[in-house]
Design a protein around this motif. Sequence first.
Motif, short mmCIF file in Angstrom:
data_model
loop_
_atom_site.label_atom_id
_atom_site.label_comp_id
_atom_site.label_asym_id
_atom_site.label_seq_id
_atom_site.Cartn_x
_atom_site.Cartn_y
_atom_site.Cartn_z
N ALA A 24 0.85 -1.19 0.00
CA ALA A 24 0.00 0.00 0.00
C ALA A 24 0.89 1.24 0.00
O ALA A 24 2.12 1.15 0.02
CB ALA A 24 -0.94 -0.01 1.20
N ALA A 25 0.26 2.39 0.00
CA ALA A 25 0.99 3.66 -0.08
C ALA A 25 1.87 3.84 1.14
O ALA A 25 1.51 3.45 2.25
CB ALA A 25 0.01 4.81 -0.18
N PRO A 26 3.07 4.43 0.97
CA PRO A 26 3.93 4.74 2.12
C PRO A 26 3.29 5.78 3.02
O PRO A 26 2.39 6.52 2.61
CB PRO A 26 5.22 5.24 1.48
N ALA A 27 3.77 5.87 4.24
CA ALA A 27 3.18 6.75 5.24
C ALA A 27 3.10 8.20 4.79
O ALA A 27 2.17 8.93 5.15
CB ALA A 27 3.96 6.64 6.55
N GLY A 28 4.08 8.64 4.01
CA GLY A 28 4.11 10.03 3.58
C GLY A 28 2.98 10.42 2.65
O GLY A 28 2.67 11.60 2.50
N GLN A 29 2.34 9.44 2.00
CA GLN A 29 1.21 9.72 1.12
C GLN A 29 -0.08 9.59 1.92
O GLN A 29 -0.84 8.64 1.78
CB GLN A 29 1.23 8.78 -0.08
N GLN A 30 -0.32 10.57 2.78
CA GLN A 30 -1.38 10.46 3.77
C GLN A 30 -2.77 10.27 3.15
O GLN A 30 -3.59 9.51 3.66
CB GLN A 30 -1.39 11.70 4.67
N HIS A 31 -3.04 10.95 2.04
CA HIS A 31 -4.35 10.82 1.41
C HIS A 31 -4.62 9.37 1.03
O HIS A 31 -5.70 8.83 1.31
CB HIS A 31 -4.43 11.72 0.18
N ALA B 15 1.83 11.59 16.95
CA ALA B 15 2.54 12.74 16.37
C ALA B 15 4.02 12.48 16.18
O ALA B 15 4.68 13.14 15.37
CB ALA B 15 2.33 13.97 17.26
N GLY B 16 4.57 11.52 16.93
CA GLY B 16 6.01 11.30 16.89
C GLY B 16 6.54 10.91 15.53
O GLY B 16 7.45 11.55 15.00
N SER B 17 5.97 9.86 14.96
CA SER B 17 6.48 9.42 13.66
C SER B 17 6.18 10.46 12.58
O SER B 17 6.99 10.67 11.67
CB SER B 17 5.86 8.07 13.28
N GLN B 18 5.04 11.12 12.68
CA GLN B 18 4.70 12.17 11.71
C GLN B 18 5.74 13.29 11.75
O GLN B 18 6.24 13.74 10.73
CB GLN B 18 3.31 12.72 12.03
N ALA B 19 6.06 13.74 12.97
CA ALA B 19 7.02 14.84 13.10
C ALA B 19 8.43 14.42 12.74
O ALA B 19 9.22 15.22 12.24
CB ALA B 19 6.98 15.36 14.54
N LEU B 20 8.77 13.16 13.01
CA LEU B 20 10.12 12.68 12.71
C LEU B 20 10.39 12.64 11.21
O LEU B 20 11.48 13.01 10.75
CB LEU B 20 10.31 11.28 13.30
N TRP B 21 9.40 12.21 10.46
CA TRP B 21 9.62 11.96 9.04
C TRP B 21 9.15 13.08 8.12
O TRP B 21 9.58 13.19 6.98
CB TRP B 21 8.90 10.67 8.62
#
Length: 412
Positions: free
Chosen positions: A247-254, A361-367
């Motif tokens: 599936a889509a990587p985490a950065g492709q939130q949509h 929020a941790g992984s979101q802010a880290l990457w």
Amino acid sequence: MANGCRCVFAPIPEAGLTCLDFWCKAGSAFEQPGEEGLAHFLEHMVFKGSQRLEAGAFDLRVEALGGSSNAATGFDDVHFHVLVPPDGAQEALELLLDLVLEPALRADAYAMERDVVLEEIAQYRDQPDEQVVQQLLAASCPTHPYGRPILGWEDSLKASTPATMAAFHRRRYRGPNCCLLVTGAIPDGLPQDLRTGRLADLESGSSDGPEDTPAAPTQGRLSFQSGHSKIQVDRLEAARLLMAWPAAPAGQQHHVMGYDLATTLLAEGRRSRLVERLREQLQIVESIDMDLTTLEQGSLVMLEACCPPETIDDVEKEVHRVLRQCSTESVQPEELERARQLVGNGLRFSLEAPGSVAAIAGSQALWRTPQAPLAALADLDQWTAAELQRDVFSHLQPDRAYTLVALPKEGG
């Protein structure tokens, strides 16, 4: 900070507690050949003391502040967190950063803790259900770090030394790879103190060689292999049908939210399509679940159905039928709204405690660029039934999956 390290604050004044959560891009995907398991082993060794703290001193001092601590290692990152009353936050932060950034890695503790990790691996391999899932990952991601256990391999761990672990720590624990989350009640002056503390002293650069990128031949992108296999497993209590899709990587939130909607629509609650059809109507499964694991190099959708061995063929056929139906027939408005509510409520409920906010929020802010915790709801609301059918369900098809049928071993 000037060295690339980030500090992110999520105030919850009424919380009454402060969560300090240190994140680093140092998960198992960054291990090089021969280092398998080192990221998780380092997590253990961090709690065995620093250059200033003897083994056990950190826990005693955090408990004396009225707090608690824990840590977790994943494929992409590792994080260490402390939860304390606000008046103990400054001291707890100093203790945490001392422990994480300057672990002692003493030889005697190293040997003893390696035995603990090796025993953890033995226990993991003694669990048939866990091993079936690991075999699915190994078969579907055979050339990618996501296909091997986070706990690592015994041979690599036995060959490791405090020096090799120290080298891994120096390589990964650098400013651009690190992030500190502070959530809950934030004491006055803490943000200013961080600018001149331990985090500011981290090295700012990253190494130029291959050791600074995930250890995958695809250079940081998930390599996935579809297929089908059948195995017999000793001591497995029931048959298992497992399927995995990229599936889509985490950065492709949509797109991630689209897959989250799809898995919820298919297998969350008695009204979901797979549960209603296979468990409620046909009664050929004991349970059926479908989950999205969000990962940086490419997420994974995994389905698991538990059933009697004699119904496994019917279960697989019916799962295929439901998945194909989703790709040809549009989702009904009430189905989509139900799934949207479930996913949205899960996100909202997870924001009720400082520790949960830090975890999200941790992984979101880290990457990536930090965002408001509920920003994902906007992406969730944008999905239409037609878009789900075209962009998600068309990919969640049997021929695009790796399917593993696991049967109890006869006489096992």
